[in-house]
Design a protein around this motif. Structure first.
Motif, PDB file in Angstrom:
ATOM      1  N   ILE A  35       0.920  -1.262  -0.043  1.00  0.00           N
ATOM      2  CA  ILE A  35       0.186   0.066   0.039  1.00  0.00           C
ATOM      3  C   ILE A  35       0.889   1.295   0.017  1.00  0.00           C
ATOM      4  N   PRO A  36       1.480   1.601  -1.286  1.00  0.00           N
ATOM      5  CA  PRO A  36       2.311   2.547  -1.210  1.00  0.00           C
ATOM      6  C   PRO A  36       1.971   4.120  -0.935  1.00  0.00           C
ATOM      7  N   THR A  37       0.531   4.226  -0.948  1.00  0.00           N
ATOM      8  CA  THR A  37       0.196   5.874  -0.655  1.00  0.00           C
ATOM      9  C   THR A  37      -1.042   5.648   0.609  1.00  0.00           C
ATOM     10  N   GLU A  49      11.035   7.582  -5.816  1.00  0.00           N
ATOM     11  CA  GLU A  49      12.449   6.904  -5.964  1.00  0.00           C
ATOM     12  C   GLU A  49      12.168   5.654  -5.342  1.00  0.00           C
ATOM     13  N   ARG A  50      11.833   5.301  -4.315  1.00  0.00           N
ATOM     14  CA  ARG A  50      11.424   3.883  -3.650  1.00  0.00           C
ATOM     15  C   ARG A  50      10.522   3.105  -4.373  1.00  0.00           C
ATOM     16  N   ASP A  56      12.064  -1.942  -9.855  1.00  0.00           N
ATOM     17  CA  ASP A  56      13.145  -2.310 -10.561  1.00  0.00           C
ATOM     18  C   ASP A  56      13.563  -4.186  -9.943  1.00  0.00           C
ATOM     19  N   LEU A  57      13.487  -4.325  -8.607  1.00  0.00           N
ATOM     20  CA  LEU A  57      13.541  -5.264  -7.919  1.00  0.00           C
ATOM     21  C   LEU A  57      12.650  -6.386  -8.345  1.00  0.00           C
ATOM     22  N   ALA A  58      11.354  -5.981  -8.340  1.00  0.00           N
ATOM     23  CA  ALA A  58      10.292  -6.997  -8.920  1.00  0.00           C
ATOM     24  C   ALA A  58      10.706  -7.499 -10.527  1.00  0.00           C
TER      25      ALA A  58
END
Length: 267
Positions: A35-37, A49-50, A56-58
């Motif tokens: 839940i990023p927001t 950025e995160r 990118d990791l996914a």
């Protein structure tokens, strides 16, 4: 989660090492849930950025991201960050939203945004007969002309309740309660002294008509949340918030000896 064989990934800085560890063991996670927001329960907002680093990791490890954006409309300060889905060009992200947080709790209508190869696998798994047609038609009629204005007013109301909640916590708990400044949401994530067991506090307070969520129920590691509580202010009136926080402070003092002062009065 652990009983079902699921593993909470914790904070983003540890994500790379956990994914690498699982890869070395021959395990590929089913997905990364976030839940990023206005995260629940912390109400934090992940920076762009995160978000990019997570994406990118996914991609690197071949793991899809399930982005739950149910609270994103409830930001009252600052601008809403781009969704991870909008930053994705390879179909890595499954995005979901809902109208239950913005229009009505009982309106259980949500939606998924994903590439067709994902959707065609999800659709046969939906076994509840589908969302009610009446609710969907009502939303289709209401949203084009009224949704934006309604959400603007909702943000104003929630910001007012947040100010009342934080003011009441500062008045009644003082330095005994720690919480971060928020930009949105319907809840406050509070840290109390180590001497306070919020599992016990929630049980006693609930019996006296004050509902709080113990931190252990909202933490990947229950012990880490044992001294935290989640306070929801979305439905309560301003006076109910003030009265509830004052009562909670009295109960907490009676059971754990803190806070020692409230409203500038020695308890």
């Amino acid at each position: 989660m652990r009983r079902r064989g699921e593993r909470p990934l914790g904070r983003t800085p540890t994500l790379a090492s956990i994914l690498a560890e699982l890869r070395d063991k021959g395990v590929r996670p089913k997905f990364i849930y976030t839940i990023p927001t206005v995260q629940n329960p912390s109400a934090t907002i992940m920076g762009v950025e995160r978000r990019q680093k997570m994406l990118d990791l996914a991609r690197k490890y071949g793991v899809p991201i399930f982005e739950d954006d149910c609270y994103a409309e409830l930001i009252w300060e600052g601008s809403r960050p781009p969704t991870i889905r909008s930053m994705d060009r390879e179909g890595q992200v499954i995005y979901c939203g809902t109208f239950s947080k913005t229009i009505a709790v009982a309106l259980r209508v949500g939606y998924v945004v994903a590439d067709w190869p994902v959707l065609r696998r999800l659709m046969p798994l939906k076994t509840d007969g589908g969302c009610g047609a009446l609710e969907q038609m009502a939303l289709a009629e209401y949203c084009p002309e009224h949704y934006a204005g309604h959400v603007d007013e909702l943000r104003r109301i929630l910001k007012g309740k947040y100010d009342v909640m934080t003011g009441a916590m500062a008045e009644q708990f003082g330095a005994s309660a720690e919480f971060a400044q928020q930009q949105g949401g319907i809840y406050l994530w509070v840290t109390l002294p180590d001497s306070v067991d919020t599992d016990k506090l929630a049980q006693i307070a609930g019996a006296q008509g004050v509902a709080v969520n113990p931190g252990s129920d909202w933490s990947a590691d229950p012990d880490a949340g044992r001294h935290r509580i989640r306070l929801c202010f979305g439905h309560a009136s301003h006076q109910q918030i003030r009265d509830g926080v004052a009562r909670l402070a009295d109960i907490c003092h009676g059971e754990f000896g803190v806070p020692q002062r409230g409203a500038n009065v020695e308890r």
